[in-house]
Design an enzyme around this catalytic site. Structure first.
Site, mmCIF file in Angstrom:
data_model
loop_
_atom_site.group_PDB
_atom_site.id
_atom_site.type_symbol
_atom_site.label_atom_id
_atom_site.label_comp_id
_atom_site.label_asym_id
_atom_site.label_seq_id
_atom_site.Cartn_x
_atom_site.Cartn_y
_atom_site.Cartn_z
ATOM 1 N N HIS A 213 39.745 28.310 32.365
ATOM 2 C CA HIS A 213 38.913 27.112 33.672
ATOM 3 C C HIS A 213 37.692 26.131 33.021
ATOM 4 O O HIS A 213 36.973 27.037 32.376
ATOM 5 C CB HIS A 213 39.325 27.545 34.951
ATOM 6 C CG HIS A 213 40.428 28.015 35.405
ATOM 7 N ND1 HIS A 213 40.633 28.236 36.852
ATOM 8 C CD2 HIS A 213 41.990 27.975 34.657
ATOM 9 C CE1 HIS A 213 42.110 28.573 37.159
ATOM 10 N NE2 HIS A 213 42.809 28.918 35.802
ATOM 11 N N GLU B 228 35.104 26.023 34.840
ATOM 12 C CA GLU B 228 34.207 26.764 35.370
ATOM 13 C C GLU B 228 33.830 28.120 33.905
ATOM 14 O O GLU B 228 32.570 28.236 34.096
ATOM 15 C CB GLU B 228 34.112 27.838 36.901
ATOM 16 C CG GLU B 228 34.464 26.964 37.803
ATOM 17 C CD GLU B 228 35.509 26.839 37.938
ATOM 18 O OE1 GLU B 228 35.914 26.455 39.791
ATOM 19 O OE2 GLU B 228 36.526 26.504 37.327
ATOM 20 N N CYS C 137 38.532 28.923 41.721
ATOM 21 C CA CYS C 137 39.877 29.916 42.161
ATOM 22 C C CYS C 137 39.945 31.113 42.112
ATOM 23 O O CYS C 137 37.971 31.799 41.835
ATOM 24 C CB CYS C 137 40.840 29.861 41.024
ATOM 25 S SG CYS C 137 40.475 30.260 39.138
ATOM 26 N N CYS D 138 37.494 32.201 38.558
ATOM 27 C CA CYS D 138 36.195 31.640 38.477
ATOM 28 C C CYS D 138 35.621 32.128 39.570
ATOM 29 O O CYS D 138 34.332 32.809 39.961
ATOM 30 C CB CYS D 138 36.498 30.431 38.528
ATOM 31 S SG CYS D 138 37.380 30.122 37.007
#
Length: 386
Positions: free
Chosen positions: A263, A265, A293, A296
Site C-alpha cells: 500500500h 502509506e 485501510c 495502514c
C-alpha cells in the site's frame, strides 16, 4: 485542480482518416459556446503530437503518445497552461469548468482511456472515407490523384484496418456509418449537456474547504495517483510532510507486485525510515487520496502520526471512520485526527476510472466492456469521521 470548484471534462473523439471527426468537433464547439457560454471549450488535434519530419501521418509510431499522456494528465489536474509538441500553447481558465475536445486516430489506446470523461468513435466505411479523401485532397487541395489513391491504399487503409478500427471497442459511443450529421450532433450535444450538469452538480455539493497549503500537498498525491491509473495500478497515492517539507511519497503497488500489502502509506513509511528516525512521525502529516485501510491506519497509529488528510472514504476497509475508527482508539497508542474530503470528488472518480477498466491481474479477472463510468458523486458524509 488549480481551483477546487473547477472541473475538466476530456472528450476523446476517435476514428479513421476522413471519417468526419473534425467536422463533428467544430460543430460541437459552436453548440457549446452558444448553449454553455460560461464553460470554457477547446479543440485539440492529435496531429499536434506528430514527431518532427514524420513521413506517414497514419502510423501509430509517428505520434508522441508519451507527450500526449502528459498533456492529458495536466488537463486532468487543472493546469492553467499546456504546451504542445508543435509549439502551440493553450491557456486554460481556473475560474470556469472546461470541456476539452480531442480528435485523432489513436485516442482509444488502452493506456489513454483513464484520462477521458467520454470516449467516442466516429465510424465510416472505406468507400466513404476514400470519396472524402479524394474530394478534399484532389479537388480542394489540388493534390495528384494517383498519389492520393496510392497513399490511401498503401498507408491510410492498412493503418485503419490494423490499428485504428480495433480500438473502436473501447468507445462509450460509436457513431454509425452514413449517420446524418445533424442526428449525431444532437445525440452528442445532449451527452455533453449531461456531463456539464454532473460537473456543475459535483462542484457545488462536494467541496470541503481547507487551507491552500493542504491543497498543494494533496495535489502532489493526486498527480501520482493519476500516473498510477495510466499504468493500470490502483490509483491511491500519498505524501508525508514534515515541517513543510515532503519527506516521503508512495503509491499503491498491489497490482504490479501481486502483493496485497504493498500500500502507498507502507511503501512511503519504509522509505522514510531509511533516512529518518521513527520519532519524526510525531511532527509529520499524511496526505493520501483515499482513507487509510485498517492495516495502514494501525501502522500510522503506532508511529504516532501527527494528522491525516484524505480525499474519499474507504467503505470496505477504512480504518479512520468508514468501517473502524482505529485512529481514535487510545488504549495503546495516542489517537490522531483525520480530515476527510480534500479533493473528494476527484478521489472518487479516480477509483471509479480504475474499477471500470479491465484488470487482468485481479484474482478473478472480469469482463467490464459493458460497464459505464458513473459521474454523479454523492455528498460526503463527514459525520462518521468525527
Amino acid at each position: 485542480m488549480a481551483g477546487d470548484s473547477v472541473k475538466s471534462a476530456i472528450i476523446g473523439i476517435a476514428g479513421g482518416p476522413f471519417s468526419g471527426k473534425t467536422q463533428l468537433c467544430e460543430q460541437l464547439l459552436e453548440r457549446l459556446k452558444s448553449s454553455a457560454p460560461s464553460t470554457f471549450s477547446k479543440l485539440i488535434h492529435l496531429t499536434s503530437f506528430l514527431y518532427p519530419n514524420s513521413v506517414d501521418r497514419y502510423a501509430l509510431s509517428s505520434y508522441d503518445i508519451e507527450a500526449f499522456k502528459k498533456v492529458l494528465s495536466l488537463i486532468s489536474q487543472g493546469a492553467e497552461k499546456i504546451c504542445l509538441p508543435d509549439g502551440s500553447c493553450i491557456k486554460l481558465p481556473v475560474d470556469q469548468n472546461r470541456i476539452i475536445l480531442i480528435e485523432g486516430y489513436y485516442l482509444l489506446l488502452p493506456e489513454l482511456l483513464p484520462y477521458y470523461t467520454s470516449k467516442i468513435f466516429v465510424y465510416e466505411d472505406a468507400d466513404t472515407r476514400l470519396e472524402r479523401c479524394v474530394l478534399q485532397r484532389v479537388k480542394a487541395e489540388k493534390g495528384d490523384l494517383t498519389k492520393v489513391l496510392n497513399d490511401f491504399v498503401t498507408l491510410s487503409k492498412p493503418a485503419y484496418d490494423s490499428s485504428i478500427h480495433p480500438t473502436r471497442e473501447n468507445a462509450d459511443i460509436i457513431l454509425p456509418q452514413k449517420e446524418n450529421i445533424d442526428t449525431a450532433l444532437l445525440f452528442v450535444s445532449q451527452h455533453l449537456q449531461d456531463i456539464l450538469a454532473e460537473m456543475n452538480k459535483t462542484s457545488s455539493s462536494n467541496t470541503v474547504k481547507y487551507d491552500t497549503q493542504h491543497e498543494t500537498y494533496m495535489k502532489l498525491a493526486h498527480e501520482m495517483a493519476r500516473t498510477s491509473l495510466s499504468n493500470r495500478e490502483v490509483p491511491v497515492s500519498c505524501v508525508f510532510v514534515y515541517k513543510g517539507e515532503v519527506i516521503g511519497r508512495g503509491f499503491n503497488e498491489t497490482n504490479c507486485s501481486l502483493s496485497g500489502i504493498r500500500h502507498a502509506e507502507l511503501i512511503a513509511i519504509e522509505k522514510i525510515l531509511e533516512h529518518y528516525p521513527a520519532s519524526v512521525f510525531k511532527e509529520t502529516t499524511l496526505y493520501v487520496t483515499v482513507e487509510p485501510c485498517l492495516m495502514c491506519a494501525a501502522a500510522l497509529k503506532q508511529l504516532h502520526i501527527k494528522a491525516v488528510y484524505f480525499g474519499c472514504g474507504n467503505d470496505r476497509f477504512g480504518g479512520c471512520g468508514s468501517v473502524f475508527s482505529i485512529n481514535k482508539d487510545q488504549s495503546i497508542d495516542p489517537s490522531y485526527p483525520v480530515y476527510p474530503g480534500l479533493f473528494y470528488s476527484e478521489a472518487v472518480m479516480l477509483m471509479r476510472e480504475f474499477y471500470v477498466q479491465e484488470n487482468v491481474k485481479a484474482p478473478v479477472p472480469q469482463s467490464k466492456k459493458q460497464r459505464v463510468l458513473k459521474r454523479e458523486v454523492k455528498s460526503l458524509d463527514l459525520s462518521r469521521f468525527k
